[in-house]
Motif scaffolding. Sequence first.
Motif, PDB file in Angstrom:
ATOM      1  N   ASP A  68       4.707   4.233  -1.411  1.00 53.57           N
ATOM      2  CA  ASP A  68       4.908   4.648  -0.029  1.00 53.57           C
ATOM      3  C   ASP A  68       6.214   5.425   0.041  1.00 53.57           C
ATOM      4  O   ASP A  68       7.261   4.929  -0.416  1.00 53.57           O
ATOM      5  N   PRO A  69       6.224   6.641   0.588  1.00 55.03           N
ATOM      6  CA  PRO A  69       7.438   7.458   0.522  1.00 55.03           C
ATOM      7  C   PRO A  69       8.602   6.925   1.339  1.00 55.03           C
ATOM      8  O   PRO A  69       9.746   7.321   1.093  1.00 55.03           O
ATOM      9  N   ILE A  70       8.353   6.040   2.283  1.00 53.73           N
ATOM     10  CA  ILE A  70       9.439   5.531   3.126  1.00 53.73           C
ATOM     11  C   ILE A  70       9.910   4.167   2.647  1.00 53.73           C
ATOM     12  O   ILE A  70      11.098   3.941   2.434  1.00 53.73           O
ATOM     13  N   SER A  71       8.970   3.250   2.446  1.00 54.58           N
ATOM     14  CA  SER A  71       9.365   1.897   2.044  1.00 54.58           C
ATOM     15  C   SER A  71       9.506   1.745   0.540  1.00 54.58           C
ATOM     16  O   SER A  71      10.219   0.865   0.067  1.00 54.58           O
ATOM     17  N   HIS A 100       0.851  -1.187   0.000  1.00 57.74           N
ATOM     18  CA  HIS A 100       0.000   0.000   0.000  1.00 57.74           C
ATOM     19  C   HIS A 100       0.891   1.242   0.000  1.00 57.74           C
ATOM     20  O   HIS A 100       2.063   1.182   0.401  1.00 57.74           O
ATOM     21  N   THR A 101       0.339   2.372  -0.388  1.00 58.81           N
ATOM     22  CA  THR A 101       1.127   3.605  -0.385  1.00 58.81           C
ATOM     23  C   THR A 101       1.286   4.186   1.017  1.00 58.81           C
ATOM     24  O   THR A 101       2.007   5.163   1.192  1.00 58.81           O
ATOM     25  N   ASN A 102       0.627   3.603   2.012  1.00 61.47           N
ATOM     26  CA  ASN A 102       0.776   4.054   3.401  1.00 61.47           C
ATOM     27  C   ASN A 102       1.344   2.942   4.276  1.00 61.47           C
ATOM     28  O   ASN A 102       1.109   2.899   5.485  1.00 61.47           O
ATOM     29  N   ALA A 103       2.114   2.038   3.677  1.00 56.75           N
ATOM     30  CA  ALA A 103       2.531   0.809   4.360  1.00 56.75           C
ATOM     31  C   ALA A 103       3.334   1.070   5.634  1.00 56.75           C
ATOM     32  O   ALA A 103       3.104   0.432   6.665  1.00 56.75           O
ATOM     33  N   GLU A 131      -5.090   7.901   3.536  1.00 56.49           N
ATOM     34  CA  GLU A 131      -5.796   7.084   2.563  1.00 56.49           C
ATOM     35  C   GLU A 131      -4.828   6.600   1.480  1.00 56.49           C
ATOM     36  O   GLU A 131      -3.888   7.318   1.114  1.00 56.49           O
ATOM     37  N   PRO A 132      -5.043   5.386   0.964  1.00 57.06           N
ATOM     38  CA  PRO A 132      -4.256   4.948  -0.192  1.00 57.06           C
ATOM     39  C   PRO A 132      -4.347   5.955  -1.332  1.00 57.06           C
ATOM     40  O   PRO A 132      -5.317   6.714  -1.434  1.00 57.06           O
ATOM     41  N   ALA A 133      -3.343   5.948  -2.194  1.00 58.14           N
ATOM     42  CA  ALA A 133      -3.301   6.908  -3.298  1.00 58.14           C
ATOM     43  C   ALA A 133      -4.544   6.828  -4.170  1.00 58.14           C
ATOM     44  O   ALA A 133      -5.019   7.842  -4.698  1.00 58.14           O
ATOM     45  N   GLU A 134      -5.088   5.623  -4.337  1.00 55.92           N
ATOM     46  CA  GLU A 134      -6.377   5.429  -4.994  1.00 55.92           C
ATOM     47  C   GLU A 134      -7.315   4.777  -3.997  1.00 55.92           C
ATOM     48  O   GLU A 134      -6.996   3.716  -3.443  1.00 55.92           O
TER      49      GLU A 134
END
Length: 798
Positions: A776-779, A383-386, A649-652
Amino acid sequence: MRADVRTYCSLCGVGCPSVVTVDAGRVLSLEPDRGHPLGGTTCSKGRAAPEMHDHAHRLNHPMRRTRSKTDPDPGWEPLSWDDALDLIATELSRIREESGPQAVAFGRGTPGGTGLQPAEPWVQRFARAFGSPNYMTNTHLCNWARDGASHQVFGEYPLPPPDVDRSKCILLWGANPAATRINLARSIVRARQRGARIVVVDPRRVGLGGRADVLLQVRPGTDAALALAFVHLLIENRWFDEAFTRDWSNAPFLVREDTGRLLRSDEVVQGAFADTRAGGETGYVAGQSGPGRLIEYVPALGCYRGATGPPALRGRTVVELRDGRRVRCRTVFDLLADEASRCAPEEASRITGVPEGQIHDALRMMVESRPVSHYVWNGIAQHTNATQSGRAIEIFYALLGDWDRPGGNVVQPALTTARIEGEVPLPPDREALRLGLDERPLGPPAIPGDIAAYDLFTAVLEARPYRVRALLSFGGNTLINSADPLRGREALRNLEFFAQAELFHTPTNHFADVILPVTSFLETDSLVITRAGRAERRRRAVDPLHERRSDVSIVFDLATRLGHGDRFAGGDVAAAYDEVLAPAGLTWEGLSRHPEGLSVSAAQVRYEKYAAKGLHGTPSGFATGSGRVELFADGLRAHDRTPLPVHEEPAESPLSTPELAREYPLVMTNAKSAWYLHGQHRGIAALRRRDPDPTVQIHPDTAARHGIDDATWVWIETPRARVRAKAEVTPDIVPGVVCANHGWWEGCEELGMPPLDPFSEEGANVNLLMHNDVRDPISGSVPNRSSLCRVRPLGDDG
């Protein structure tokens, strides 16, 4: 002559003790070794291993390409082993001399889902000895969200295992051990039989979810909201472990409102503390009960200097700085409580789709059934917020207070064996060249030091940040396990040199210049040091067929040719195993007399090791920057990332992109089939009979709304592409969500099933539906499990 060989199934990372029956070199069967102390279970894949042994899709001889990489037929030409290894060594050496070792990437398949566990540390050692910082794995998609979060919160990588045998409650979050860790699933079933409670977080009712006391079916990608709801309830009801939180976390530390950073003691005006500071290491600042009472926490001492009472968990204060300014500060715990309140159960229910009452029931059950252990896997990763989801879960677990306690998640003793991959460090200037490190300095490129496939694709195709010219990969089917396989295919075509060691022909090694046939576990003696602290000599059952060689022997032969024999016992694998075992007082030959394996742990399991005091009376604490459990990650804030866990929220998603959701109204997730290992073994008839077609699970209400009947073929479409699958209409998935299976490409001629084109919409490769443009900007994880899609009958092209 018929014989039974006691060994271990090594198709995946579990390593089930097994008995292999052979007759005149033929493998007849594989059954669980019920006489082994850890034996008793083997999955369907292990039982099918004899069918894999001499399968028509296996690679049997070294070969090199004779035609262009755009030609459908590579024109494979057989090579001798010496010629193949010499060619690889020559090409890699040439490119290293011309462009530096960073121009050569190394890759491997996941040890947990392939047979690479015995070889993987040696592959990593080889990459380091060669000098390359670019070691390609799937860490960002697989284990980072749990293991990276454990590292950031507790200072432990990976997340320690759950002490299931002593747990009163087991929390499974984004994990289905029945399909991925059969030994763990078996232990949890035993725990359930003795009365332990089970809480499962999963959008599907699968595996142990069917036996759970509470099943929380979340909308994929909303795990942080649920974890923060748990945090809110713990704080609001004072159900958190107050002593552990106050004494062992940074909850009491003060945070500056002007910078959003932790307040450091060298920023505070002289004389502000309760004691007269003697100087020394800069510490962190907390408050005590009573006005103006500041105390300093010194990590080197593991305590608050001059404290006359416990630090305050709650509160605001104004602190005078050395430059004369006055700043408002609040405790970490206060800020965490505020953040968690934004996801109180009513709001978390709206976000996640989980009924509010179930959130309360699950949390109360865990609080009343301590100790709690938890097991998290890659359901939260893609996910983009993993990273934030993983941190929220670990911070919730920290507040429960069962870390490293009996029945919780217990840090295992150190091993007495030599650490294979860690014996060859890279110089810092070489580490700094790792692909993706500039973009994700707190993610997998830093810990554990892995690169993502999409960074390799960019380096090959665009020379950013520099051009990678060669790839040597072991068992990694990159084009099937990565998003945007069309870009991946273009990258492999543009590599100057690509060599692959593999068991089977795959879509990825179709683009190799040289392919090397490797043995399976049935044909290989191997050494495995398990995370549980056991050294196992895994015996081969039969001699290798054809010209197959083990991954480890290939690594040793190539390393020796490239001038790194001193790091590999001069090319002698058995001698190298002796070097690994020597610190434990064992030998490779001696280990053969112990088929059950031997313990190589440095000590017996102890608990609450963070409280153990050293020679100077200083507690061990945690391996974090502050020596405390870090609810507030100041390192993240230093890189302009949110230091407290938040739900993003996820990117989509239906909430973040409502206009897109009108056209693509369903949330798509994916899962690994229990009958296969990711993209492997669909050519094995015994397994393909059990799971013959690519499927997409869909709830009956959702299916009716979209005109879909059970067992009909449908299109799965995203804004990027579409692929085909067979609808499986089932109440076991949450409405509004569909679940596809990844890894489809291989044919099974025995059953009349042709291969599927992994690069075409006529196939079923769900990775075509995903690109790598949002992460996800970190992972660096991509949203394979929380993107929007639509599903419609195959004949409906309107």
